[in-house]
Enzyme design. Structure first.
Site, mmCIF file in Angstrom:
data_model
loop_
_atom_site.group_PDB
_atom_site.id
_atom_site.type_symbol
_atom_site.label_atom_id
_atom_site.label_comp_id
_atom_site.label_asym_id
_atom_site.label_seq_id
_atom_site.Cartn_x
_atom_site.Cartn_y
_atom_site.Cartn_z
ATOM 1 N N LYS A 91 0.849 -1.189 0.000
ATOM 2 C CA LYS A 91 0.000 0.000 0.000
ATOM 3 C C LYS A 91 0.887 1.243 0.000
ATOM 4 O O LYS A 91 1.971 1.263 0.602
ATOM 5 C CB LYS A 91 -0.912 -0.004 1.225
ATOM 6 C CG LYS A 91 -2.029 1.029 1.148
ATOM 7 C CD LYS A 91 -3.034 0.873 2.288
ATOM 8 C CE LYS A 91 -4.206 1.822 2.104
ATOM 9 N NZ LYS A 91 -5.187 1.727 3.200
ATOM 10 N N ASN A 127 -14.117 2.858 -3.623
ATOM 11 C CA ASN A 127 -13.465 3.141 -2.357
ATOM 12 C C ASN A 127 -13.168 4.622 -2.233
ATOM 13 O O ASN A 127 -12.940 5.313 -3.233
ATOM 14 C CB ASN A 127 -12.176 2.324 -2.214
ATOM 15 C CG ASN A 127 -11.003 2.973 -2.927
ATOM 16 O OD1 ASN A 127 -10.305 3.824 -2.363
ATOM 17 N ND2 ASN A 127 -10.779 2.585 -4.187
ATOM 18 N N ASN A 186 2.870 6.413 -7.274
ATOM 19 C CA ASN A 186 1.428 6.640 -7.334
ATOM 20 C C ASN A 186 1.161 8.043 -7.870
ATOM 21 O O ASN A 186 1.076 9.009 -7.114
ATOM 22 C CB ASN A 186 0.815 6.447 -5.941
ATOM 23 C CG ASN A 186 -0.702 6.499 -5.969
ATOM 24 O OD1 ASN A 186 -1.299 7.013 -6.895
ATOM 25 N ND2 ASN A 186 -1.323 5.978 -4.925
ATOM 26 N N PHE A 187 1.024 8.119 -9.202
ATOM 27 C CA PHE A 187 0.657 9.371 -9.860
ATOM 28 C C PHE A 187 -0.831 9.353 -10.220
ATOM 29 O O PHE A 187 -1.237 9.998 -11.185
ATOM 30 C CB PHE A 187 1.452 9.540 -11.167
ATOM 31 C CG PHE A 187 2.910 9.829 -10.977
ATOM 32 C CD1 PHE A 187 3.352 10.774 -10.062
ATOM 33 C CD2 PHE A 187 3.859 9.166 -11.741
ATOM 34 C CE1 PHE A 187 4.703 11.050 -9.906
ATOM 35 C CE2 PHE A 187 5.210 9.438 -11.605
ATOM 36 C CZ PHE A 187 5.636 10.382 -10.682
ATOM 37 N N SER A 188 -1.637 8.622 -9.470
ATOM 38 C CA SER A 188 -2.950 8.291 -10.023
ATOM 39 C C SER A 188 -4.095 8.178 -9.031
ATOM 40 O O SER A 188 -5.239 8.004 -9.448
ATOM 41 C CB SER A 188 -2.837 6.960 -10.765
ATOM 42 O OG SER A 188 -2.191 5.977 -9.968
ATOM 43 N N CYS A 189 -3.853 8.256 -7.731
ATOM 44 C CA CYS A 189 -4.957 8.145 -6.776
ATOM 45 C C CYS A 189 -5.956 9.266 -7.052
ATOM 46 O O CYS A 189 -5.593 10.444 -7.035
ATOM 47 C CB CYS A 189 -4.432 8.240 -5.347
ATOM 48 S SG CYS A 189 -5.705 7.984 -4.102
ATOM 49 N N LYS A 227 2.510 4.709 -12.099
ATOM 50 C CA LYS A 227 1.114 4.257 -12.135
ATOM 51 C C LYS A 227 0.234 5.376 -12.642
ATOM 52 O O LYS A 227 0.182 6.464 -12.070
ATOM 53 C CB LYS A 227 0.679 3.800 -10.744
ATOM 54 C CG LYS A 227 -0.679 3.098 -10.727
ATOM 55 C CD LYS A 227 -0.947 2.501 -9.359
ATOM 56 C CE LYS A 227 -2.254 1.727 -9.330
ATOM 57 N NZ LYS A 227 -2.504 1.114 -7.992
ATOM 58 N N ASN A 254 -5.246 2.984 -12.568
ATOM 59 C CA ASN A 254 -5.755 3.137 -11.221
ATOM 60 C C ASN A 254 -7.271 3.287 -11.322
ATOM 61 O O ASN A 254 -7.841 3.209 -12.411
ATOM 62 C CB ASN A 254 -5.131 4.357 -10.533
ATOM 63 C CG ASN A 254 -5.121 4.228 -9.016
ATOM 64 O OD1 ASN A 254 -6.056 3.690 -8.423
ATOM 65 N ND2 ASN A 254 -4.073 4.722 -8.384
ATOM 66 N N THR A 255 -7.930 3.500 -10.209
ATOM 67 C CA THR A 255 -9.391 3.524 -10.204
ATOM 68 C C THR A 255 -9.957 4.737 -10.928
ATOM 69 O O THR A 255 -9.281 5.754 -11.100
ATOM 70 C CB THR A 255 -9.909 3.506 -8.756
ATOM 71 O OG1 THR A 255 -9.272 4.552 -8.025
ATOM 72 C CG2 THR A 255 -9.629 2.167 -8.110
#
Length: 425
Positions: A91, A127, A186-189, A227, A254-255
């Site tokens: 995570k 989420n 994480n470039f995408s949350c 990402k 990502n989502t």
């Protein structure tokens, strides 16, 4: 294999002279890869081989735990390795976990039976969860413990920081000291702290992405995967920026930013926290076709502009069967990530995925993942080309069925075939 010095690594960055108007250029990545390659487990020669080598990292299969709840602590990541997952992406962590405050409930599900249904197949999952709320020191300790206990298994750290070069450099240094095999950025949350230029706020801004990628790739000494967010018009643009700025791999998607639904009894949105909600990230089976489209777009760009031997693509989106995974691999993915699928079906899902993927490979006589990786990519084209192809096919079919126009066209040499060309059954 000898490692490269930091000087060598820095020469691999492609940040100078960047613009969004890229020529058709094939980039060759000076290697930061190949540090940790291990022997594969022995298998019967009659069985398809699921092992893959990605950016120099050997995995027993292409199935990777995607960053999220299934990689949130030592206990669950250990379970993933014990069950046989090819790799685990933890995570996402940042320097200051105190900024992260989660709420509950933080998930909402969409079932095939429609709004408010408590029955039927789950096809969507939303989420509003943030990155890890555990202290960085705790997570780093557990990374090291996992690598000590599973030295031949692949552990990937997912990291995210604010728009601050020193913070990124500190985080990378501390994470790498644990012995992780690679880093996913994480470039995408899609939700949580965008005002601090974190997550998708970077992935949606190519100029900002290029700058941050430059910082990261000048510092990192292990392979870097960027990402990507699907919440953008053309996902191939930021993917191109990330690769040309020194990243070895792309992970997507990502989502998807979404509102799961409104409860028609209470008139409140879901997931409902004290009567209120916020848009979140959508995943599970329903996003699979969207993910296929985004992955196809990235794969076509990578094939045209980058040396596919040195760059990798990790596909994400609605994977619950071996067939789902096969589709991504047929589009060019090297690995396939699963996150929501594990939350719904458990860590043992990897066994089902492996059996089903092997069954697919046996059906087509594929012996390895590389035998069919990217095999379907060439069959995507433009609508204009589809029209041209269909017109030509119709023309050829008509020509075959047309037969002779008049008696003067009969010939002695082709008499039998000319007769057959005018038979209707």
């Amino acid at each position: 294999m000898a490692s490269f010095s930091m000087t060598q690594i820095r020469t691999g960055n492609y940040t100078s002279g960047f613009s969004l108007n890229y020529p058709n250029k094939v980039y060759a990545r000076p290697s930061r890869i190949g540090f940790k390659v291990f022997a594969s487990e022995s298998e019967s020669s009659s069985e398809p081989d699921l092992s893959v080598t990605v950016n120099g990292l050997r995995m027993p299969n292409p199935f990777v735990i995607g960053s999220g709840p299934p990689g949130t602590n030592y206990t669950v990541m250990k379970r993933a390795f014990d069950e046989g997952w090819g790799a685990v992406i933890a995570k996402t962590v940042s320097l200051d976990a105190a900024k992260v405050i989660n709420v509950t409930p933080r998930y909402a599900r969409l079932r095939a039976n429609g709004n408010g249904s408590t029955k039927g197949e789950i096809i969507g999952w939303q989420n509003i969860e943030l990155i890890s709320d555990r202290p960085l020191e705790t997570m780093l300790k557990e990374f090291k413990q996992l690598k000590d206990e599973y030295p031949d298994r692949i552990l990937i750290a997912s990291i995210m920081e604010e728009y601050n070069k020193a913070a990124w450099e500190e985080l990378i240094d501390r994470v790498e000291q644990t012995g992780v095999d690679a880093i996913e950025i994480n470039f995408s949350c899609p939700h949580g702290m965008p005002e601090r230029k974190m997550g998708a706020a970077v992935g949606q801004d190519c100029a900002l992405l290029e700058e941050v990628c430059g910082w990261i790739n000048a510092k990192a000494t292990v392979p870097v995967w960027a990402k990507m967010t699907p919440n953008i018009t053309d996902i191939s643009q930021p993917a191109r920026v990330a690769l040309s700025s020194g990243s070895e791999g792309i992970a997507a998607i990502n989502t998807i930013m979404s509102v799961m639904g409104i409860n028609l009894d209470t008139l409140r949105p879901e997931p409902c926290v004290e009567g209120y909600s916020t848009p979140g990230g959508y995943s599970a089976k329903a996003v699979h076709p969207i993910a296929l489209g985004k992955v196809m777009s990235i794969a076509k760009m990578m094939k045209a502009e980058f040396d596919s031997e040195n760059y990798s693509l990790s596909a994400i989106g609605g994977v619950e069967t071996g067939g789902d995974a096969a589709e991504f691999i047929l589009l060019g993915a090297n690995t396939v990530q699963v996150c929501t699928g594990v939350m719904m079906h458990g860590y043992g899902l990897v066994k089902k995925l492996s059996v089903e993927l092997k069954d697919f490979m046996k059906k087509h006589n594929f012996k390895s993942i590389e035998d069919f990786r990217g095999a379907s990519l060439e069959y995507f084209t433009t609508h204009t080309d589809l029209v041209k192809r269909q017109q030509e096919a119709i023309k050829q079919r008509k020509a075959i069925k047309k037969g002779l126009q008049s008696d003067k066209d009969w010939t002695g040499d082709g008499f039998v075939k000319e007769s057959e060309s005018m038979v209707s059954n």
